[in-house]
Design an enzyme around this catalytic site. Structure first.
Site, mmCIF file in Angstrom:
data_model
loop_
_atom_site.group_PDB
_atom_site.id
_atom_site.type_symbol
_atom_site.label_atom_id
_atom_site.label_comp_id
_atom_site.label_asym_id
_atom_site.label_seq_id
_atom_site.Cartn_x
_atom_site.Cartn_y
_atom_site.Cartn_z
ATOM 1 N N CYS A 1 -9.150 59.566 -19.385
ATOM 2 C CA CYS A 1 -10.131 58.617 -18.830
ATOM 3 C C CYS A 1 -10.541 59.010 -17.412
ATOM 4 C CB CYS A 1 -9.577 57.201 -18.871
ATOM 5 S SG CYS A 1 -9.538 56.523 -20.543
ATOM 6 N N GLU B 1 -7.317 51.032 -31.147
ATOM 7 C CA GLU B 1 -6.331 51.973 -31.705
ATOM 8 C C GLU B 1 -6.685 52.346 -33.139
ATOM 9 O OE1 GLU B 1 -2.451 50.271 -30.940
ATOM 10 O OE2 GLU B 1 -2.639 50.769 -28.797
ATOM 11 N N ASN B 2 -5.972 53.361 -33.630
ATOM 12 C CA ASN B 2 -6.239 53.874 -34.965
ATOM 13 C C ASN B 2 -4.927 54.344 -35.582
ATOM 14 O OD1 ASN B 2 -7.153 56.214 -36.957
ATOM 15 N ND2 ASN B 2 -8.903 54.889 -36.585
ATOM 16 N N CYS C 1 -9.456 54.510 -25.359
ATOM 17 C CA CYS C 1 -8.983 53.672 -24.254
ATOM 18 C C CYS C 1 -10.075 52.694 -23.806
ATOM 19 C CB CYS C 1 -8.593 54.532 -23.060
ATOM 20 S SG CYS C 1 -7.130 55.540 -23.296
ATOM 21 N N SER D 1 -4.468 56.937 -37.153
ATOM 22 C CA SER D 1 -4.361 58.317 -36.667
ATOM 23 C C SER D 1 -4.381 58.216 -35.141
ATOM 24 C CB SER D 1 -5.550 59.147 -37.175
ATOM 25 O OG SER D 1 -5.481 60.441 -36.631
ATOM 26 N N ASN E 1 -9.327 48.648 -25.498
ATOM 27 C CA ASN E 1 -8.762 49.764 -26.270
ATOM 28 C C ASN E 1 -8.855 49.486 -27.766
ATOM 29 O OD1 ASN E 1 -6.773 47.779 -25.641
ATOM 30 N ND2 ASN E 1 -5.123 49.187 -26.159
ATOM 31 N N GLU F 1 -11.181 52.099 -20.843
ATOM 32 C CA GLU F 1 -12.113 52.640 -19.840
ATOM 33 C C GLU F 1 -13.245 53.412 -20.520
ATOM 34 O OE1 GLU F 1 -8.844 52.874 -20.012
ATOM 35 O OE2 GLU F 1 -7.901 53.026 -18.056
HETATM 36 N N1 THU Z 1 -4.765 52.808 -22.904
HETATM 37 C C1 THU Z 1 -5.966 52.465 -22.352
HETATM 38 O O1 THU Z 1 -6.733 51.692 -22.937
HETATM 39 N N2 THU Z 1 -6.289 53.007 -21.152
HETATM 40 C C2 THU Z 1 -5.507 53.882 -20.450
HETATM 41 O O2 THU Z 1 -5.956 54.449 -19.464
HETATM 42 C C3 THU Z 1 -4.134 54.107 -20.888
HETATM 43 C C4 THU Z 1 -3.842 53.740 -22.295
HETATM 44 C C5 THU Z 1 -4.415 52.255 -24.219
HETATM 45 C C6 THU Z 1 -4.483 53.261 -25.324
HETATM 46 C C7 THU Z 1 -3.517 52.663 -26.334
HETATM 47 O O3 THU Z 1 -4.215 51.740 -27.136
HETATM 48 C C8 THU Z 1 -2.513 51.912 -25.483
HETATM 49 O O4 THU Z 1 -3.097 51.768 -24.204
HETATM 50 C C9 THU Z 1 -1.162 52.599 -25.351
HETATM 51 O O5 THU Z 1 -1.306 53.909 -24.928
#
Ligand code: THU
Length: 130
Positions: free
Chosen positions: A90, A45-46, A54, A48, A43, A56
């Site tokens: 996802c 993140e940003n 994610c 924003s 994952n 996946e």
């Molecule tokens: N996240 C994923 O990488 N996959 C998912 O299917 C659920 C959520 C990540 C996104 C974000 O960085 C963190 O989990 C919290 O939501």
């Protein structure tokens, strides 16, 4: 025969690269193609929040970028140590590429195997665009 343990190990290694300064929740994924190739993602993140990617979709993006789109399986791990289901976006993205297996893992010895159709029944797909 799918080597689930190998997939979980690769997902776990990739998870260490998670960029998640906001949630501090690391996720790792490993997708296996029908031809036997592995692609990983984590994952990203940003500031924003909606721009976050994610794990996946990160793994799928990597595979597609390298010319692969026939998937057999995806394994998902997270820093919670619990079974972490893929989010709705996802699931939808995965459904674009058929009914692959989805492995939710706590670790290499504790995992559950689902299919995309188990987790996203009656999905919207290309056939619904008329
Ligand atoms: N996240 C994923 O990488 N996959 C998912 O299917 C659920 C959520 C990540 C996104 C974000 O960085 C963190 O989990 C919290 O939501």
């Amino acid at each position: 025969m799918i080597d689930y343990k190998k997939m979980i190990g690769l997902a776990n290694t990739c998870m260490q690269n998670s960029y998640s300064p906001y949630s501090h929740f690391k996720v790792g994924a490993c997708v296996l193609t029908k031809s036997g190739k592995y692609f990983v993602g984590t994952n990203i993140e940003n500031a924003s929040f909606g721009a976050t990617i994610c794990a996946e979709r990160s793994a799928i993006s990597s595979a597609i970028s390298q010319g692969e789109k026939d998937f057999a399986c995806i394994a998902i791990v997270s820093s919670s140590g619990e079974y972490t289901p893929p989010c709705g976006i996802c699931r939808q993205v995965l459904s674009e590429f058929g009914d692959l297996e989805i492995v939710l893992a706590k670790d290499e010895n504790n995992f559950k195997v689902y299919t995309l159709k188990n987790l996203l029944p009656n999905n919207f797909d290309a056939g619904d665009i008329k």
